[in-house]
Enzyme design. Structure first.
Site, mmCIF file in Angstrom:
data_model
loop_
_atom_site.group_PDB
_atom_site.id
_atom_site.type_symbol
_atom_site.label_atom_id
_atom_site.label_comp_id
_atom_site.label_asym_id
_atom_site.label_seq_id
_atom_site.Cartn_x
_atom_site.Cartn_y
_atom_site.Cartn_z
ATOM 1 C CG LEU A 36 -1.425 -1.303 1.157
ATOM 2 C CD1 LEU A 36 -2.378 -0.840 2.766
ATOM 3 C CD2 LEU A 36 -2.643 -0.795 0.205
ATOM 4 C CD GLU A 38 1.408 9.794 0.850
ATOM 5 O OE1 GLU A 38 0.732 10.456 0.617
ATOM 6 O OE2 GLU A 38 2.992 9.847 0.429
ATOM 7 C CG HIS A 40 -3.191 0.975 -1.959
ATOM 8 N ND1 HIS A 40 -2.124 1.338 -2.275
ATOM 9 C CD2 HIS A 40 -3.437 0.321 -3.128
ATOM 10 C CE1 HIS A 40 -1.520 0.313 -3.544
ATOM 11 N NE2 HIS A 40 -2.725 0.028 -4.183
ATOM 12 C CD GLN A 65 -5.071 -8.593 -11.384
ATOM 13 O OE1 GLN A 65 -5.884 -8.730 -10.280
ATOM 14 N NE2 GLN A 65 -4.418 -7.388 -11.399
ATOM 15 N N GLY A 151 -9.559 3.438 -8.527
ATOM 16 C CA GLY A 151 -8.616 4.943 -8.402
ATOM 17 C C GLY A 151 -8.365 4.621 -10.270
ATOM 18 C CD GLN A 157 -8.056 -2.444 -12.343
ATOM 19 O OE1 GLN A 157 -7.532 -3.132 -12.739
ATOM 20 N NE2 GLN A 157 -7.988 -2.101 -10.741
ATOM 21 C CB SER A 189 2.366 2.758 -9.311
ATOM 22 O OG SER A 189 2.843 1.314 -10.171
ATOM 23 C CB SER A 190 2.456 -1.674 -5.347
ATOM 24 O OG SER A 190 1.195 -0.931 -4.810
#
Ligand code: AMP
Length: 280
Positions: A36, A38, A40, A65, A151, A157, A189-190
């Protein structure tokens, strides 16, 4: 502040949601794959402001996925840290099921998509939206929340999920929230942790080039071509797409288009970076 309740099974999450609903509370879900940041946390905040009385965050790295050559095994995972970070937010509980709970032996259902799922991300990752739609559909029916938020960072998506929820009559309100960015404009992004020190400043150029394309007075094809060359010149190793589309359908802009969206996905080595913004 006490630890957040963590639910591991469908039965447990349903029991909690049922109890909240019996109290007349409106319940919201924030689906995530963990790691996670900011971005998220801003979804939790937005869902709270949009009227959710209780908020659940789901953490599940969805194998369906990822293609075989993608980063499922190395995708960043740190549940303890995620739980700690969520404690400082409006989150009331976490749904973190095992893969066996979600996809028990003999699981055999697929979701097939058209409309906004066609093209763009699907050209590069043909398996992707089918996997995303499946997990989101399952999380929504498992948890039975009233709302779920996604998001704009993953704009295609978001449209795919809105369509699916509508087409399958899922009794849930799908909402969205804007992209959270680093100081130089890079969308959080992660996967940004994969960027090397050399790649990181190049990554920041993506948003600048996207904005230039979105605000360009040139004919669309020319603005797109300029963005592609600018990305390669900045050091991106490949441009998957740099395009301006109808914001509702993601089809080519036409006479009936009322809102436009500029979308770019470009690669720095193995790292794919996505960004988008309105282009009206
Ligand atoms: P992920 O964990 O990457 O699957 O993302 C979970 C949710 O967080 C999705 O709805 C994403 O669109 C959203 N999200 C990811 N990054 C951001 C960001 N930088 N700003 C806002 N939302 C984001």
């Amino acid at each position: 502040m006490s630890a957040l309740p963590v639910f591991r099974t469908i039965a447990d999450i349903r029991r909690q949601v049922g109890a909240w609903r019996a109290d007349g509370l409106k319940i919201g879900l924030v689906p995530t794959m963990g790691a996670l940041h900011e971005g998220h946390l801003s979804l939790v905040d937005a869902l709270h402001r949009q009227g959710a009385d209780r908020i659940l965050v789901s953490i599940f790295v969805n194998p369906k996925q990822f293609a075989a050559h993608e980063d499922l095994d190395t995708y960043p995972r740190d549940e303890a840290r995620d739980l700690e970070v969520l404690r400082t937010t409006q989150t009331n509980g976490v749904f973190a099921p095992s893969a066996a709970e979600i996809y028990p032996q003999g699981f055999s259902t697929k979701i097939s998509l058209q409309g906004p799922a066609l093209g763009l991300e699907s050209d590069e990752r043909p398996h992707f939206f089918s996997g995303v739609a499946l997990i989101v559909c399952k999380l929504l029916t498992q948890s039975q929340t009233d709302m779920a938020i996604f998001g704009e960072k993953d704009y295609q998506q978001l449209l795919v999920i809105r369509h699916m929820a509508r087409d399958l009559d899922l009794p849930v309100e799908i909402t969205s929230a804007p992209i959270m960015r680093e100081a130089d404009g890079l969308a959080m992004s992660s996967r940004n942790v994969y960027l090397t020190d050399i790649q990181r400043p190049i990554a920041g150029q993506l948003n600048i080039i996207l904005r230039r394309m979105a605000e360009s007075d040139l004919p669309i094809e020319q603005a797109e071509a300029e963005a592609k060359s600018a990305l390669l010149e900045a050091g991106f190793t490949r441009v998957d797409y740099a395009t301006i589309r109808d914001a509702e359908t993601l089809e080519a802009v036409s006479d009936t288009t009322t809102k436009r969206r500029a979308l770019i996905t470009a690669r720095l080595g193995d790292v794919r970076l996505l960004d988008n913004m309105p282009a009206d």
